[in-house]
Design a protein around this motif. Structure first.
Motif, PDB file in Angstrom:
ATOM      1  N   ALA A  16       6.536  11.111   4.797  1.00 61.46           N
ATOM      2  CA  ALA A  16       7.140   9.838   4.404  1.00 61.46           C
ATOM      3  C   ALA A  16       6.155   8.982   3.598  1.00 61.46           C
ATOM      4  CB  ALA A  16       7.629   9.082   5.647  1.00 61.46           C
ATOM      5  N   ILE A  19       5.773  10.297   0.087  1.00 63.40           N
ATOM      6  CA  ILE A  19       6.993  10.039  -0.682  1.00 63.40           C
ATOM      7  C   ILE A  19       7.001   8.590  -1.177  1.00 63.40           C
ATOM      8  CG2 ILE A  19       9.502   9.767  -0.435  1.00 63.40           C
ATOM      9  CD1 ILE A  19       9.428  12.317   1.317  1.00 63.40           C
ATOM     10  N   LYS A  20       6.569   7.664  -0.304  1.00 66.49           N
ATOM     11  CA  LYS A  20       6.533   6.253  -0.711  1.00 66.49           C
ATOM     12  C   LYS A  20       5.506   6.033  -1.829  1.00 66.49           C
ATOM     13  CE  LYS A  20       7.255   4.414   3.850  1.00 66.49           C
ATOM     14  NZ  LYS A  20       6.962   3.295   4.738  1.00 66.49           N
ATOM     15  N   LEU A  80      15.248  11.650  -0.079  1.00 66.68           N
ATOM     16  CA  LEU A  80      14.241  10.756   0.502  1.00 66.68           C
ATOM     17  C   LEU A  80      13.493   9.990  -0.589  1.00 66.68           C
ATOM     18  CD1 LEU A  80      12.965  13.147   3.307  1.00 66.68           C
ATOM     19  CD2 LEU A  80      14.109  10.946   3.673  1.00 66.68           C
ATOM     20  N   MET A  83      15.661   7.266  -1.835  1.00 68.45           N
ATOM     21  CA  MET A  83      15.692   6.155  -0.876  1.00 68.45           C
ATOM     22  C   MET A  83      14.454   5.281  -1.025  1.00 68.45           C
ATOM     23  SD  MET A  83      16.874   8.092   2.585  1.00 68.45           S
ATOM     24  CE  MET A  83      18.307   9.164   2.551  1.00 68.45           C
ATOM     25  N   ASP A  87      14.319   1.398  -2.102  1.00 65.71           N
ATOM     26  CA  ASP A  87      13.676   0.417  -1.228  1.00 65.71           C
ATOM     27  C   ASP A  87      12.732  -0.494  -2.015  1.00 65.71           C
ATOM     28  OD1 ASP A  87      13.476  -0.502   1.472  1.00 65.71           O
ATOM     29  OD2 ASP A  87      11.407   0.243   1.482  1.00 65.71           O
TER      30      ASP A  87
ATOM     31  N   LEU B  53      13.633  10.510   9.491  1.00 67.11           N
ATOM     32  CA  LEU B  53      12.852  10.632   8.262  1.00 67.11           C
ATOM     33  C   LEU B  53      13.310   9.579   7.249  1.00 67.11           C
ATOM     34  CD1 LEU B  53      10.606  12.578   7.531  1.00 67.11           C
ATOM     35  CD2 LEU B  53      12.304  14.213   6.742  1.00 67.11           C
ATOM     36  N   ALA B  54      14.622   9.395   7.138  1.00 67.56           N
ATOM     37  CA  ALA B  54      15.166   8.398   6.208  1.00 67.56           C
ATOM     38  C   ALA B  54      14.660   7.005   6.578  1.00 67.56           C
ATOM     39  CB  ALA B  54      16.692   8.434   6.225  1.00 67.56           C
ATOM     40  N   GLU B  56      11.953   6.264   8.117  1.00 72.99           N
ATOM     41  CA  GLU B  56      10.525   6.128   7.808  1.00 72.99           C
ATOM     42  C   GLU B  56      10.321   5.733   6.353  1.00 72.99           C
ATOM     43  OE1 GLU B  56       7.599   9.174   8.965  1.00 72.99           O
ATOM     44  OE2 GLU B  56       9.176   9.943  10.283  1.00 72.99           O
ATOM     45  N   VAL B  57      11.223   6.185   5.490  1.00 77.75           N
ATOM     46  CA  VAL B  57      11.081   5.960   4.057  1.00 77.75           C
ATOM     47  C   VAL B  57      11.694   4.629   3.646  1.00 77.75           C
ATOM     48  CG1 VAL B  57      11.971   6.769   1.845  1.00 77.75           C
ATOM     49  CG2 VAL B  57      10.856   8.375   3.395  1.00 77.75           C
ATOM     50  N   SER B  58      12.781   4.240   4.296  1.00 82.53           N
ATOM     51  CA  SER B  58      13.492   3.021   3.905  1.00 82.53           C
ATOM     52  C   SER B  58      14.275   2.474   5.091  1.00 82.53           C
ATOM     53  CB  SER B  58      14.449   3.349   2.752  1.00 82.53           C
ATOM     54  OG  SER B  58      15.366   2.299   2.571  1.00 82.53           O
ATOM     55  N   PRO B  59      14.153   1.157   5.354  1.00 81.95           N
ATOM     56  CA  PRO B  59      14.887   0.591   6.485  1.00 81.95           C
ATOM     57  C   PRO B  59      16.397   0.608   6.248  1.00 81.95           C
ATOM     58  CG  PRO B  59      13.745  -1.124   5.251  1.00 81.95           C
ATOM     59  CD  PRO B  59      13.316   0.174   4.673  1.00 81.95           C
ATOM     60  N   PRO B  61      18.554   2.770   3.798  1.00 83.55           N
ATOM     61  CA  PRO B  61      18.732   3.734   2.695  1.00 83.55           C
ATOM     62  C   PRO B  61      20.122   3.624   2.078  1.00 83.55           C
ATOM     63  CG  PRO B  61      18.657   4.853   4.840  1.00 83.55           C
ATOM     64  CD  PRO B  61      18.403   3.417   5.099  1.00 83.55           C
ATOM     65  N   PRO B  62      20.231   3.823   0.758  1.00 79.24           N
ATOM     66  CA  PRO B  62      21.550   3.806   0.105  1.00 79.24           C
ATOM     67  C   PRO B  62      22.438   4.882   0.741  1.00 79.24           C
ATOM     68  CG  PRO B  62      19.780   3.919  -1.528  1.00 79.24           C
ATOM     69  CD  PRO B  62      19.150   4.114  -0.191  1.00 79.24           C
ATOM     70  N   GLU B  65      22.599   8.340  -0.897  1.00 77.43           N
ATOM     71  CA  GLU B  65      21.425   9.197  -0.735  1.00 77.43           C
ATOM     72  C   GLU B  65      21.313   9.702   0.699  1.00 77.43           C
ATOM     73  OE1 GLU B  65      19.911  10.231  -3.298  1.00 77.43           O
ATOM     74  OE2 GLU B  65      20.677   8.799  -4.773  1.00 77.43           O
ATOM     75  N   LEU B  69      21.031  13.562   1.890  1.00 75.77           N
ATOM     76  CA  LEU B  69      20.016  14.047   2.830  1.00 75.77           C
ATOM     77  C   LEU B  69      20.663  14.779   4.003  1.00 75.77           C
ATOM     78  CD1 LEU B  69      16.962  13.924   3.702  1.00 75.77           C
ATOM     79  CD2 LEU B  69      17.597  11.926   5.050  1.00 75.77           C
TER      80      LEU B  69
END
Lengths: 422, 422
Positions: A16, A19-20, A80, A83, A87, B53-54, B56-59, B61-62, B65, B69
């Protein structure tokens, strides 16, 4: 406004946090006023883990289903990554290979891209959006089945997208700073190249350099796409791969671009072949029928009046068992004495466009090898490359000796990042 | 020759061994002379892991997307299941929801199936092949985007495929032996039902029973598809869900099908509402505008001459914060005194088609609750259901008391397998 295609490998999107980080990098490029399309590989070791799972379920999974399974990897990383970009407040869409219009032949597991119809991508670019595309995958025009392009295929996805979209540059992000004169893990004095011609890069990739996937370089050369190989862990310029040297640089272009090595080959020797017309042909026909690609070939002159000769060739280790089986079947027909298999070999290749016009390169090369006490077992050459086979355990010494002899050593040692590059 | 659609949940395909076991089961059905089409969920906890996982990447997520996933989950399980079947020597093809022709609306994360165009499936059935379809997913007709059907959506995929293909039966495999008169983990004396009407199953699913996804029962009822709920861990007959009771059974059909429970709701009380026309309407308009579905409603009679009343309703706990916010905004306008939020409640529902023609069911029900010292806070009823709200920590006792009072207790305790079902 430029159109930039970027490719991020598995080690750049391993978790993660990575990816960010990659998302921030993509957004920077967008903010700088570019349109951005990104090809992304599966996260870290996902592809290997999926392969392991497949093997647990079936020793010989159908290639169609294996491609279905493996393509889940980039589906996850692309979603991911999208996303993470959303964000950061940027509008973005992710597409599978199929959705992105990556059209391939039907060869599951090693499909070739035959066309790219990027309608959905250009629509999204037109709306000002960043586009993420799953690397490594496509869809067969003939069967409508999902296909994969084989190891390293995401490089090819990126270059093919760049060609189809008329991109200004294709940036391939990896975990090293660019293309080096040799692998810095073996030759600490290796230098990063600012520029290399596509022709040289092709020879390096074909000779074992893992920085770029061979097919992606072929593709870039055919469609005249400049590739910029650079690190996703720094902001330094990497290596530019173009058809022609940048202006003003051709004069001082170095004779040698670099030294590549390859430990993935084995040597097969057919011992005691009757030295008659058609015997070599019969041997290589059997190998070709088994769909095995061979690399270097050496046929010894008949040493005496027995009228017998030995034929040696190299091939990927993975094809070794197939080749031995194919040759055994024609032993009676050809009448050779025996077969020998040797997987303790290493290949070293010296590559440089300057070779063409600089006599004396071979002399320097073989003198350096001799001085380092390297035994040369086979030799092959092209216009801009000399390759030799030596013992596996002598390969590292050979690389360092040749690197030094051609004045490639840097003043400072290269920085090597962790990871395996894909 | 029958056409059988089967559905296997995540716990049935949690690892390579489970996948091989399910493959053998599918092959048995094929060997018995049936055509087989299978809908499969993602392996074990894959969907939850991908959601983590989603996050972790974005609070936030769209949704598009997120669907991209999550659909990777069934892509993996369907390909692995196809491999395992091929390994048993049977010809098989796997298809994503999109490839299988599962057409949905555009509501990412909770899409509704609006059509199934199973051309590729019928082609493969015609070739004698087993077909595996990714559950839980489809493709929007309007936007061509990949969608998911929401939790438990694979049940709906299976029923929709069964309807589109004209299947003889839709078998839903889970980790329990069928539909029980109550949750055996709470009521050890619960009995497996051999048969239940779709109408009763609908009420049970709507009242918290997790065995079948509510929407799949609605779909089965609309298209008159018989569902057979059974365990993938045994070969016993499970529970048949059909519109009509099987022949010869209707006479002796029991009055009560079962007792369901639900701990996922909370109660909101609007205290001190002026007892004037339009006040309740204003409150529920605010809730509806926030797109919150409410379940039970109770309005107290004005207790005194203050002209004030209390209005209570239940809703999913996940919607609690939204509802409180929406109501706070209209406090001045409506002029109520305060808001109370209570998430320590439990709902018990008694379901049975026999209620219609059997007076006295309510009397027995409330007598049993009173005898067990259960405090009833809210009541709602339909033609074939009575539901009550009580304290969360009294719910288990209430379930056992009602189960016994209606003579549902089995002689022997039910066998409970591990896992959570789906």
């Amino acid at each position: 406004m430029s159109l930039v295609v970027q490719k991020y490998g598995g080690s750049s999107v391993a978790d993660a946090e990575s990816i960010k980080r990659v998302a921030r990098r993509i957004v920077e490029t967008k903010k700088a006023g570019n349109e951005v399309v990104v090809a992304v590989s599966a996260m870290g070791d996902t592809t290997d883990e999926l392969l392991d799972l497949a093997r647990e379920v079936s020793p010989l999974p159908p290639p169609r289903e294996l491609d279905m399974l493996l393509t889940a990897g980039e589906r996850m990383s692309m979603a991911l990554l999208a996303m993470a970009i959303a964000d950061l407040g940027f509008s973005v869409r992710s597409f599978t290979g199929s959705q992105a219009g990556v059209i391939t032949d039907t060869a599951h597991g090693k499909a070739k891209i035959i066309d790219v119809t990027p309608g959905r991508i250009t629509d999204q670019i037109g709306k000002g959006r960043i586009v993420i595309v799953a690397g490594f995958q496509g869809v067969s025009r003939e069967t409508k089945e999902i296909t994969t392009l084989g190891r390293g295929g995401s490089d090819t996805t990126a270059v093919a997208l760049a060609a189809a979209l008329g991109a200004d540059v294709c940036e391939i992000y990896t975990d090293v700073d660019g293309v080096f004169t040799a692998d810095p893990r073996i030759v600490p004095a290796a230098r990063k190249l600012d520029h290399i011609t596509a022709e040289e890069m092709l020879e390096l990739a074909a000779s074992g350099s893992k920085v770029l996937h061979l097919r992606s370089v072929e593709y870039a050369r055919r469609f005249n796409i400049p590739i910029h190989v650079r690190s996703s862990f720094s902001h330094k310029d990497g290596t530019l791969v173009t058809d022609q040297a940048p202006e003003g640089q051709s004069v001082e272009a170095p004779i040698i671009a670099g030294v590549a090595h390859d430990r993935s080959e084995a040597k097969v020797t057919v011992v005691g072949v009757p030295d008659r017309a058609g015997m070599a042909a019969a041997i290589f026909a059997a190998i070709a029928d088994a769909e095995i690609n061979i690399d270097m070939i050496v046929q010894n002159v008949s040493a005496n009046e027995t009228g017998l000769t030995d034929i040696s060739f190299t091939l990927p280790k993975s094809e070794g068992p197939n080749a031995m089986q194919a040759l055994s079947r024609i032993q009676d027909e050809v009448g050779f004495a025996s077969l020998r298999y040797d997987d303790q070999i290493g290949k070293l290749s010296l590559v440089g466009a300057g070779m063409k016009s600089n006599p004396g390169v071979s002399a320097t090369f073989f003198k350096a090898l001799a001085a380092a006490d390297i035994n040369v077992e086979m030799i092959s050459t092209s216009e801009i490359r000399i390759s030799i086979i030596t013992r596996d355990d002598r390969l590292d010494d050979a690389l360092r000796a040749v690197h030094t002899a051609f004045g490639l050593d840097a003043a400072e040692e290269a920085v090597v990042y962790g990871g395996t590059g894909r």
